[in-house]
Design an enzyme around this catalytic site. Structure first.
Site, PDB file in Angstrom:
ATOM      1  CB  THR A  27      -4.121 -52.358 -10.018  1.00  0.00           C
ATOM      2  OG1 THR A  27      -2.766 -51.881 -10.570  1.00  0.00           O
ATOM      3  CG2 THR A  27      -5.306 -51.733  -9.142  1.00  0.00           C
ATOM      4  CG  HIS A  79     -22.829 -49.002  -6.671  1.00  0.00           C
ATOM      5  ND1 HIS A  79     -22.915 -48.990  -5.577  1.00  0.00           N
ATOM      6  CD2 HIS A  79     -21.448 -47.784  -6.889  1.00  0.00           C
ATOM      7  CE1 HIS A  79     -21.971 -48.567  -4.689  1.00  0.00           C
ATOM      8  NE2 HIS A  79     -21.284 -47.423  -5.320  1.00  0.00           N
TER       9      HIS A  79
END
Length: 107
Positions: A27, A79
């Protein structure tokens, strides 16, 4: 197909269905003047890299304060899928190639 999708994305005529099922996004909030952001990962993606605007900032080089063009990079990762150390190595590699693009010719 990629060229066609890219063109529709640039023209803002791409459908939400055509943007689904990716694993990594980039982005560019810097394009509208944003310097910092916390990009949010969209399921089922595992990471998103945010690019900030390029601004001139003071940096210490060889003991001297000098102006340098600086761009902030923001990386958000899942994660559950990616280890933080791997993410750090990735962002360091991106930084290294942005600072020295000629390295892209060697890899």
């Amino acid at each position: 197909e990629l060229t066609e999708l890219t063109e529709r994305a640039r023209n803002r005529s791409i459908s939400p269905e055509e943007m689904r099922d990716g694993t990594f996004s980039i982005t560019n909030f810097g394009a509208i003047g944003g310097e910092y952001a916390t990009p949010i990962i969209n399921h089922p993606e595992t990471a998103i890299l945010g690019l900030g605007t390029i601004t001139e900032k003071p940096r210490v080089i060889d003991g001297e304060v000098v102006p340098r063009n600086v761009m902030t990079l923001s990386l958000s990762i899942d994660h559950r899928v990616i280890d933080g150390a791997e993410a750090a190595r990735f962002i360091n590699t991106v930084r290294k190639h942005l600072e020295s693009p000629e390295l892209l010719l060697l890899d």
